[in-house]
Scaffold this motif. Sequence first.
Motif, PDB file in Angstrom:
ATOM      1  N   ILE A  41       0.827  -1.205   0.000  1.00 37.14           N
ATOM      2  CA  ILE A  41       0.000   0.000   0.000  1.00 37.14           C
ATOM      3  C   ILE A  41       0.861   1.254   0.000  1.00 37.14           C
ATOM      4  N   ASP A  42       1.678   1.424   1.044  1.00 38.97           N
ATOM      5  CA  ASP A  42       2.463   2.660   1.174  1.00 38.97           C
ATOM      6  C   ASP A  42       3.618   2.685   0.185  1.00 38.97           C
ATOM      7  N   GLY A  43       3.632   3.742  -0.621  1.00 41.37           N
ATOM      8  CA  GLY A  43       4.671   3.900  -1.632  1.00 41.37           C
ATOM      9  C   GLY A  43       4.276   3.333  -2.986  1.00 41.37           C
ATOM     10  N   THR A 110      -7.549   1.635   6.986  1.00 47.40           N
ATOM     11  CA  THR A 110      -6.888   1.301   5.725  1.00 47.40           C
ATOM     12  C   THR A 110      -7.884   0.703   4.738  1.00 47.40           C
ATOM     13  N   ARG A 111      -8.679  -0.249   5.211  1.00 52.41           N
ATOM     14  CA  ARG A 111      -9.683  -0.869   4.335  1.00 52.41           C
ATOM     15  C   ARG A 111     -10.685   0.173   3.836  1.00 52.41           C
ATOM     16  N   LEU A 112     -11.131   1.058   4.715  1.00 54.93           N
ATOM     17  CA  LEU A 112     -12.069   2.106   4.333  1.00 54.93           C
ATOM     18  C   LEU A 112     -11.438   3.055   3.307  1.00 54.93           C
ATOM     19  N   GLY A 113     -10.174   3.419   3.537  1.00 55.02           N
ATOM     20  CA  GLY A 113      -9.477   4.297   2.597  1.00 55.02           C
ATOM     21  C   GLY A 113      -9.358   3.689   1.212  1.00 55.02           C
ATOM     22  N   LEU A 114      -9.055   2.406   1.140  1.00 54.92           N
ATOM     23  CA  LEU A 114      -8.964   1.725  -0.154  1.00 54.92           C
ATOM     24  C   LEU A 114     -10.324   1.736  -0.864  1.00 54.92           C
ATOM     25  N   ALA A 115     -11.373   1.455  -0.118  1.00 54.34           N
ATOM     26  CA  ALA A 115     -12.719   1.428  -0.715  1.00 54.34           C
ATOM     27  C   ALA A 115     -13.153   2.821  -1.162  1.00 54.34           C
TER      28      ALA A 115
END
Length: 180
Positions: A41-43, A110-115
């Motif tokens: 995820i990061d980068g 993190t999951r919410l941000g991806l969605a």
Amino acid sequence: MNVSVDSTKAPSRAPTMPRTTPRGKHSRNRPGDDRLVMIDIDGVLADLTPFEAELRRDDIAVIQRWREFFAHIPDATVLGSGHDLAWGIVGLGYTLVYSSTRPAYTHAATRLGLAEQDFPPGRALLMRPVSEQPGQPQPAAAIKRSHARAVTNKTGSSNLSGQPWRELVRRVYQLKARGP
């Protein structure tokens, strides 16, 4: 996560590649046929570097610095190339497994941000273990190895390396070149 404008290259918020699966649907094959790709995820997908000043603060304890830093997950910059890559991988029929060395308490954010930023659904979101001792984190490479082992053990084979990476990247770029 917010999409920010970079003066050198504007990230794309919307994927530039055609989707082969409807939004919100998993692109899963039959059991045992899974072709998995683990993506960081990061980068790769998101950038939290604008918030690194939180980690240099002297007025709060180290653990609190990290909590303040990760509180900015919803504000992370989406990397357009990573967004396109994730949708390209799914478009080729692979199932994504998201991997991060973020602490376990950031899993929901993190999951919410991806969605919210329209990343494809993944089979799993793997994070640092909950059992990790405060102040004694495992090296990131050890976390990533454990994620790869978990995915390999779950599928019963090493599908992560089933197709050479150069070929996969070439196919993603070919799909992107075709346009919407």
